[in-house]
Scaffold this active site. Structure first.
Site, PDB file in Angstrom:
ATOM      1  NE  ARG A 141      58.460  65.901 -19.252  1.00 21.09           N
ATOM      2  CZ  ARG A 141      57.049  65.116 -19.306  1.00 21.09           C
ATOM      3  NH1 ARG A 141      56.473  63.961 -18.058  1.00 21.09           N
ATOM      4  NH2 ARG A 141      56.393  65.366 -20.505  1.00 21.09           N
ATOM      5  CE  LYS A 164      55.499  70.182 -20.400  1.00 20.54           C
ATOM      6  NZ  LYS A 164      57.100  70.501 -20.967  1.00 20.54           N
ATOM      7  CG  HIS A 270      56.362  63.179 -24.995  1.00 23.79           C
ATOM      8  ND1 HIS A 270      57.355  62.722 -25.907  1.00 23.79           N
ATOM      9  CD2 HIS A 270      57.478  64.283 -24.828  1.00 23.79           C
ATOM     10  CE1 HIS A 270      58.757  63.064 -25.727  1.00 23.79           C
ATOM     11  NE2 HIS A 270      58.615  63.704 -24.911  1.00 23.79           N
ATOM     12  CE1 TYR A 279      64.384  63.321 -27.219  1.00 21.12           C
ATOM     13  CE2 TYR A 279      62.119  62.913 -26.954  1.00 21.12           C
ATOM     14  CZ  TYR A 279      63.386  63.290 -26.401  1.00 21.12           C
ATOM     15  OH  TYR A 279      63.034  63.935 -25.114  1.00 21.12           O
TER      16      TYR A 279
END
Length: 303
Positions: A141, A164, A270, A279
């Site tokens: 990211r 994240k 994730h 995806y």
């Protein structure tokens, strides 16, 4: 009866690698509600009655959407199960925009153009060139890349300390990516009073994510990949492209895809593997393979 259908539905999704814990509790609540009414089939009136007992409008929408998808699953086997209309309790969360999958030549063009980015310091074009290259080769990211410090480049890979949701992870690097980062660190020495940020501009600190986005959009517009107005490749599409291309290398073995999906989910940071399954929507090669395998199973079962 409906409890048994719920178990089959949950087991199917878990066989695909999904957690499904929240849905399991909710759908078993729905099955218990149906049992109290002695209903053996899903109907629109049953779903509406269950939804009507929700505590909040958001809860009602979640219940409706979950029960409707479950009803579609049952209706495919037995048309006596009813599927209520979509959107009766409002639209669900907006679907994620379809990713723009960049070709190898397009990425090469972006990296070459980044070396021509004007800046107050000679390090600026080198920074954007290496930053975009790192995103394309690792799927990081932009926030993770800009949070990197010089000492995060270790012998084992890149240490992502500010992922994240606060998750940290170690990202292995290809030899070519490591060499590019080491070349950049050597050139970075021209910046006086540089801080600890890995990527820096002339002022010695990392560019903001907004600035990186602006530079990327200017480049893809200059190259003709994106029109002056309207949608087109975004900086985050470098991450999307990395994920999709890696899935496409799995070949035609579904078990290989599943194993790779789990590894990719961890690699990308994730929290939920469902985010990685998304995806597949942007991977026509794999979707065609999955459809063909499903058709083979269906024909085999019907024979």
């Amino acid at each position: 009866m409906i409890h048994r259908h719920v178990d089959r539905y949950i087991n199917l999704h878990r066989a695909l690698g999904k957690g499904f814990n929240k849905h399991e509790k909710s759908l078993h609540d729905f099955a218990a509600f149906a049992a109290d009414r002695s209903d053996e089939r899903v109907t629109a009136s049953l779903i509406l009655a269950w939804v009507g007992s929700a505590a909040t409008p958001n809860s009602a929408q979640d219940r409706y959407d979950q029960a409707r998808v479950f009803a579609m699953f049952l209706h495919a086997e037995d048309v006596q199960h009813e599927v209520p209309v979509a959107g009766l309790f409002g639209r669900s969360r907006r679907r994620r925009p379809a990713p723009y999958i960049l070709s190898h030549d397009q990425i090469s063009g972006i990296l070459a153009e980044a070396l021509l980015v004007p800046g107050l310091s000679p390090i600026s074009p080198q920074t954007y060139h290496t930053l975009f290259g790192l995103l394309a080769s690792t799927g990081l990211r932009i926030s993770e890349a800009l949070s990197l410090r010089c000492d995060d480049l270790t012998e084992d890979g890149l240490m992502i300390r500010k992922g994240k949701f606060g998750k940290s992870r170690l990202v292995p690097l290809h030899a070519s990516t490591r060499a590019a980062l080491e070349r950049y660190l050597d050139r970075r020495r021209i910046v006086r009073d540089a801080g600890h940020d890995l990527f820096v501009l002339g002022h010695g600190h990392a560019p903001t994510a907004t600035r990186a986005h602006v530079v990327f959009v200017r480049i893809v517009r200059k190259l003709g990949y994106r029109r002056p107005t309207g949608p087109g490749p975004r900086l985050h599409d470098l991450r999307h492209t990395f994920a999709v291309r890696s899935l496409e290398r799995c070949g035609s073995d579904p078990q290989s895809v599943l194993r790779h999906m789990r590894a990719l989910s961890t690699y990308l940071g994730h929290v939920d593997i469902n985010n990685t399954y998304w995806y597949l929507e942007a991977t026509p090669v794999l979707l065609q393979m999955i459809a063909a395998r499903a058709e083979e199973m269906w024909i085999g079962g019907a024979a």
